[in-house]
Design a protein around this motif. Structure first.
Motif, PDB file in Angstrom:
ATOM      1  N   LEU A 107       0.824  -1.203   0.000  1.00 55.97           N
ATOM      2  CA  LEU A 107       0.000   0.000   0.000  1.00 55.97           C
ATOM      3  C   LEU A 107       0.859   1.254   0.000  1.00 55.97           C
ATOM      4  O   LEU A 107       1.919   1.307   0.621  1.00 55.97           O
ATOM      5  N   LEU A 108       0.345   2.294  -0.685  1.00 59.09           N
ATOM      6  CA  LEU A 108       1.021   3.576  -0.701  1.00 59.09           C
ATOM      7  C   LEU A 108       0.786   4.269   0.634  1.00 59.09           C
ATOM      8  O   LEU A 108      -0.344   4.354   1.120  1.00 59.09           O
ATOM      9  N   ASN A 109       1.865   4.746   1.214  1.00 65.38           N
ATOM     10  CA  ASN A 109       1.768   5.519   2.446  1.00 65.38           C
ATOM     11  C   ASN A 109       1.199   6.892   2.100  1.00 65.38           C
ATOM     12  O   ASN A 109       1.782   7.631   1.313  1.00 65.38           O
ATOM     13  N   LEU A 110       0.036   7.219   2.700  1.00 67.84           N
ATOM     14  CA  LEU A 110      -0.647   8.459   2.320  1.00 67.84           C
ATOM     15  C   LEU A 110      -0.221   9.665   3.158  1.00 67.84           C
ATOM     16  O   LEU A 110      -0.763  10.757   2.992  1.00 67.84           O
ATOM     17  N   ASP A 111       0.746   9.478   4.064  1.00 64.54           N
ATOM     18  CA  ASP A 111       1.167  10.581   4.931  1.00 64.54           C
ATOM     19  C   ASP A 111       1.545  11.864   4.172  1.00 64.54           C
ATOM     20  O   ASP A 111       1.139  12.956   4.579  1.00 64.54           O
ATOM     21  N   PRO A 112       2.302  11.780   3.064  1.00 61.44           N
ATOM     22  CA  PRO A 112       2.640  13.015   2.340  1.00 61.44           C
ATOM     23  C   PRO A 112       1.396  13.769   1.883  1.00 61.44           C
ATOM     24  O   PRO A 112       1.364  14.995   1.913  1.00 61.44           O
ATOM     25  N   SER A 123       1.275   5.380  10.193  1.00 62.50           N
ATOM     26  CA  SER A 123       1.024   6.073   8.932  1.00 62.50           C
ATOM     27  C   SER A 123      -0.360   5.764   8.389  1.00 62.50           C
ATOM     28  O   SER A 123      -0.916   4.702   8.635  1.00 62.50           O
ATOM     29  N   LEU A 124      -0.875   6.703   7.599  1.00 62.51           N
ATOM     30  CA  LEU A 124      -2.195   6.547   6.991  1.00 62.51           C
ATOM     31  C   LEU A 124      -2.067   5.735   5.702  1.00 62.51           C
ATOM     32  O   LEU A 124      -1.247   6.042   4.844  1.00 62.51           O
ATOM     33  N   TYR A 125      -2.876   4.679   5.570  1.00 62.31           N
ATOM     34  CA  TYR A 125      -2.776   3.818   4.400  1.00 62.31           C
ATOM     35  C   TYR A 125      -4.073   3.703   3.604  1.00 62.31           C
ATOM     36  O   TYR A 125      -4.124   2.991   2.611  1.00 62.31           O
ATOM     37  N   ALA A 126      -5.141   4.354   4.067  1.00 59.14           N
ATOM     38  CA  ALA A 126      -6.414   4.222   3.352  1.00 59.14           C
ATOM     39  C   ALA A 126      -7.275   5.436   3.647  1.00 59.14           C
ATOM     40  O   ALA A 126      -6.989   6.203   4.568  1.00 59.14           O
ATOM     41  N   LEU A 127      -8.319   5.596   2.868  1.00 52.23           N
ATOM     42  CA  LEU A 127      -9.337   6.598   3.170  1.00 52.23           C
ATOM     43  C   LEU A 127     -10.698   5.949   2.982  1.00 52.23           C
ATOM     44  O   LEU A 127     -10.828   4.955   2.264  1.00 52.23           O
ATOM     45  N   GLY A 128     -11.700   6.528   3.636  1.00 55.16           N
ATOM     46  CA  GLY A 128     -13.036   5.963   3.508  1.00 55.16           C
ATOM     47  C   GLY A 128     -13.836   6.676   2.433  1.00 55.16           C
ATOM     48  O   GLY A 128     -13.615   7.855   2.163  1.00 55.16           O
ATOM     49  N   VAL A 129     -14.740   5.932   1.806  1.00 51.26           N
ATOM     50  CA  VAL A 129     -15.743   6.559   0.952  1.00 51.26           C
ATOM     51  C   VAL A 129     -17.061   6.273   1.645  1.00 51.26           C
ATOM     52  O   VAL A 129     -17.647   5.206   1.489  1.00 51.26           O
ATOM     53  N   GLY A 130     -17.485   7.199   2.473  1.00 52.29           N
ATOM     54  CA  GLY A 130     -18.623   6.939   3.356  1.00 52.29           C
ATOM     55  C   GLY A 130     -18.113   6.352   4.655  1.00 52.29           C
ATOM     56  O   GLY A 130     -17.275   5.446   4.650  1.00 52.29           O
ATOM     57  N   TYR A 131     -18.579   6.927   5.778  1.00 50.06           N
ATOM     58  CA  TYR A 131     -18.140   6.437   7.086  1.00 50.06           C
ATOM     59  C   TYR A 131     -19.366   5.889   7.798  1.00 50.06           C
ATOM     60  O   TYR A 131     -20.258   6.643   8.176  1.00 50.06           O
ATOM     61  N   SER A 132     -19.405   4.566   7.947  1.00 53.77           N
ATOM     62  CA  SER A 132     -20.635   3.911   8.387  1.00 53.77           C
ATOM     63  C   SER A 132     -20.716   3.791   9.892  1.00 53.77           C
ATOM     64  O   SER A 132     -19.703   3.719  10.586  1.00 53.77           O
ATOM     65  N   VAL A 133     -21.945   3.754  10.381  1.00 50.57           N
ATOM     66  CA  VAL A 133     -22.185   3.511  11.783  1.00 50.57           C
ATOM     67  C   VAL A 133     -23.291   2.456  11.862  1.00 50.57           C
ATOM     68  O   VAL A 133     -24.119   2.355  10.957  1.00 50.57           O
ATOM     69  N   THR A 134     -23.246   1.605  12.895  1.00 48.92           N
ATOM     70  CA  THR A 134     -24.260   0.560  13.013  1.00 48.92           C
ATOM     71  C   THR A 134     -25.153   0.823  14.212  1.00 48.92           C
ATOM     72  O   THR A 134     -24.792   1.584  15.105  1.00 48.92           O
ATOM     73  N   GLY A 135     -26.281   0.187  14.204  1.00 48.07           N
ATOM     74  CA  GLY A 135     -27.234   0.340  15.290  1.00 48.07           C
ATOM     75  C   GLY A 135     -28.338  -0.687  15.127  1.00 48.07           C
ATOM     76  O   GLY A 135     -28.073  -1.801  14.667  1.00 48.07           O
ATOM     77  N   VAL A 136     -29.541  -0.290  15.498  1.00 45.93           N
ATOM     78  CA  VAL A 136     -30.655  -1.231  15.449  1.00 45.93           C
ATOM     79  C   VAL A 136     -31.786  -0.613  14.626  1.00 45.93           C
ATOM     80  O   VAL A 136     -32.219   0.507  14.902  1.00 45.93           O
TER      81      VAL A 136
END
Lengths: 449, 314
Positions: A123-128, A158-171
């Motif tokens: 994976l590309l290190n996304l820190d830069p 180091s940061l290696y990923a980003l989210g597309v949508g940040y999910s949360v769970t519940g009921v």
């Protein structure tokens, strides 16, 4: 006849032996330890090129959100086009390491478990880019799960990923059944939740609709665990911090409640063979008071159930406690061998900050778009289910705690630890203590090897 | 056999020549054979022998498929052979033999014996087709269909309720004790057609005069079956048993689609476990060790059966 057949048999044997010797004489399989993927830090551009560039994406079938985003991006930047390949989730996660290691690696891949691949230098290190784009304006908790340190533990480094949508769970709950059993308000404590289940059972309704063919009971299990234990301990376990264990009193208590629910018939009798699609289908048709699931289903349930469905965060043990939810970004990574890292990083930054892109994420996935805390969350109709899930995500973001999924702790923990142990637990074959211990044993055997 | 036959057939075309020259020709022809088999041999070497050897090589390393590999010697084998979980997985494969081999071979014999007596006609054609269809359906599709059949309100439970057996209905694949037999029955259903067809062709090769003689001696159909059909089918039974046993021990698709090894670990078999080790857990070394052990197991079970049923003195 015998004389003619002998030489060929001998020849075959010789061939096999030669092949064996030739191959075993070779060095060990796999890459040399010397291969590194670190690039010179600071050597990145935040300007989008004006040349024609085609970005290659490798995505998950059934989740067209990135494709929608790519269309909008091309509309805004006509010189950037996209070539998209999709696979089913299982095939995608199994192929991803080899695809990333190949010479024609794509520029962006949907990858749910990142620790191993980061350690393997894929994976590309996304820190830069983090520095260059100022992603420190994002809430730190948003990116925590996507950091990997030098020891291969997640949660820092180091940061290696980003989210597309940040999910949360519940009921999710069925409002018609709720009205029938006199549940006017979503429960605020676990006791109230269990009272509602008992009332539903007494009224002849199915209290819980949950899939567990591949281990979906992990949703209610972790929902309980998050309330009974310190969420930081759960996160440490998921992030593989040294010495972390799930074999705790809190986990036993969570498992005990789960076993009790199963014993009282709150789950369907085919819970251990019920799959995800059927669970959502049966819940949408009105079977089941509660369903433990994530906000990614909200747009879908909005369509199928309209105003008959509601969503609440897992209630706390005591009234007014700090809400804890499990949730995770839908993680996307840039392979170290990607041909256009600057352009894809621009795209990733764009989808977190562009107004139109954020609206697409909310409308299509029901998940929060993430990005800088200062940006407004896109508008959705107030009566919609997505409005409720976004509000829940906002509650967690402002005053609660988000933990990753226990199923993401190691690559095999879900299939080989959580699934068999929770299936046995719901069937009443093992005690809560044994179930929790079994999950921990699998965890240790995987990390130990 | 074929070769000697050809030799004999060709001799008249070739008038007597010196024995020496003949031998020279013979050896040239011997190598000429290799030219003909070379393409197949190369493919076999590349696609069968090479992977086999690399599996053995991988099984001696701790390797995740991408990063550096560490030599661990026989540790992977030790882990498989001492872990009770892994051993129970091998046990399941042997349990499946009952359903993949015993049931279809027995029922196949009965079906073949019954159909043998039938006059050629539409009924026997339909019967054969119906029995053979499962062989033609992809196992993945079969697995999905059986998944529905076994579900809570599936056909299996509907039928049981209809005949008054509502008490035994259950979600079959979710039930710890019923799941393995349920999955095994899918195997029986698939294998039955193959066995019946093989055995039926075998029966048709048995000399009809034997049956005639038996009937004159006053034998009934059961005696005919035991004393003529069964011994006459020994080779075919051997083939059936071999093929179905390999299918049982190396089963993958049906289980992967219908239960994924669950509930718990009650239907986990070596095939699925190897796949899971290699592609989910990325333990290439351990997966390879399990694969090598599976291959040895198959050989150990199959070779004696071959010896027993394919003896040339029969």
């Amino acid at each position: 006849m015998i004389t003619t057949s002998r030489p060929s048999r001998r020849f075959l044997a010789a061939l096999a032996v030669t092949a064996t010797v030739a191959l075993t004489a070779c060095s060990a399989p796999g890459a040399d330890e010397s291969t590194t993927s670190d690039q010179a830090a600071g050597d990145v551009s935040t300007e989008l090129t004006d040349k024609d560039v085609t970005l290659n994406l490798y995505l998950e079938t059934g989740f067209p959100i990135v494709e929608e985003l790519s269309k909008e991006f091309t509309r805004q930047n006509p010189n950037i086009t996209f070539k998209i390949r999709s696979d089913q989730f299982a095939a995608l996660t199994e192929n991803a390491p080899r695809v990333m290691a190949s010479d024609d690696a794509p520029d962006l891949i949907r990858l749910p478990t990142i620790a191993d691949s980061a350690s393997d230098g894929l994976l590309l290190n996304l820190d830069p880019y983090y520095e260059a784009y100022g992603w420190d304006q994002f809430p730190a908790s948003q990116l925590e799960q996507m950091r990997v340190d030098d020891e291969g533990s997640r949660g820092s480094g180091s940061l290696y990923a980003l989210g597309v949508g940040y999910s949360v769970t519940g009921v999710y709950y069925n409002k018609e059944i709720a009205a029938e059993i006199g549940m006017d308000e979503p429960p605020t404590t676990i006791d109230e939740l269990e009272d509602d289940m008992a009332a539903a059972k007494a009224a002849g309704e199915q209290p819980i609709m949950q899939f567990n063919d591949i281990g979906g009971a992990a949703f209610p299990f972790q929902a309980l665990l998050n309330q009974y234990s310190d969420p930081a301990d759960v996160s440490d376990w998921i992030f593989q911090k040294p010495g972390a264990t799930i074999d705790t009193d809190a986990a036993v208590e969570a498992a005990t409640h789960l076993a009790d629910w199963a014993d009282k018939g709150y789950f369907t009798d085919d819970v251990n063979s019920l799959d995800y699609t059927n669970m959502v289908g049966r819940f949408a048709k009105g079977e089941g008071l509660f369903m433990f699931d994530g906000d990614w289903e909200s747009a879908n349930l909005d369509k199928s159930m309209g105003d008959k469905v509601g969503f609440f965060l897992m209630p706390t043990e005591e009234e007014g406690g700090e809400p804890v939810a499990m949730g995770a970004p839908n993680t996307y990574v840039v392979p170290a061998k990607a041909a256009h890292p600057d352009e894809i990083a621009y795209f990733l930054n764009w989808l977190h900050t562009d107004e139109k892109a954020r609206q697409i994420i909310v409308d299509d996935s029901g998940a929060a778009p993430g990005g800088p805390a200062s940006l407004p969350v896109p508008e959705v109709p107030e009566t919609s289910l997505t409005h409720q899930t976004l509000a829940a995500a906002a509650t967690i973001g402002e005053s609660g705690v988000l933990t990753d999924f226990v199923a993401n702790a190691t690559s095999g923990i879900y299939a080989d630890g959580i699934r068999p142990e929770l299936q046995s637990l719901l069937d009443g074959r093992i005690s809560p203590e044994d179930a929790v211990k079994g999950i921990q044993d699998e965890y240790e055997s995987e990390l130990g090897s | 056999m074929t070769l000697t036959h050809q030799e004999a057939g060709r001799t008249p075309e070739r008038p007597a020549s010196a024995p020496r020259a003949r031998r020279g020709r013979r050896s040239r022809r011997r190598w000429a054979h290799l030219v003909y088999v070379a393409p197949a041999l190369l493919m076999y070497g590349f696609f069968v022998l090479k992977p086999l050897v690399t599996s053995v090589q991988y099984s001696l390393y701790d390797w995740n498929g991408i990063g550096p590999a560490t030599w661990v010697g026989l540790d992977n084998y030790r882990r498989v052979l001492t872990d009770p979980d892994q051993l129970s997985i091998v046990g399941h494969a042997f349990e499946l033999i009952i359903f993949f081999t015993a049931v279809p071979v027995f029922l196949g014999l009965v079906a073949a014996a019954l159909m043998h007596g039938l006059p050629q006609g539409s009924f026997s054609t339909v019967a054969r087709t119906v029995l053979f269809i499962p062989q033609v359906i992809p196992l993945v599709a079969a697995g999905i269909v059986w998944d529905w059949v076994y579900s809570s309100d599936g056909i299996a439970n509907q039928l049981l309720s209809a005949v008054g057996l509502g008490g035994v209905t259950r979600p079959w694949l979710a039930d710890f004790s019923a799941a393995l037999p349920a999955v095994g029955l899918i195997g029986s259903w698939v294998m039955l057609g193959l066995c019946t067809l093989l055995l039926l062709t075998g029966i048709n090769k048995i000399d009809p005069s034997l049956y005639e003689a038996a009937r004159i001696d006053g034998a009934n159909r059961f005696r005919e079956f035991v004393h003529i059909t069964l011994p006459g089918l020994r080779r075919e039974i051997g083939v059936c048993v071999t093929v179905t046993m390999i299918a049982a021990l190396a089963s993958f698709d049906i289980i992967y689609i219908s239960t994924q090894g669950g509930p718990g670990r009650s239907t986990m078999v070596p095939g699925v476990e190897i796949y899971r080790l290699a592609f989910t857990q990325r333990e290439i070394g351990q997966a390879s060790a399990m694969a090598v052990i599976l291959m040895v197991l198959v050989l150990v079970t199959i070779v004696p059966i071959q010896r027993l049923t394919q003896r040339s003195d029969a």
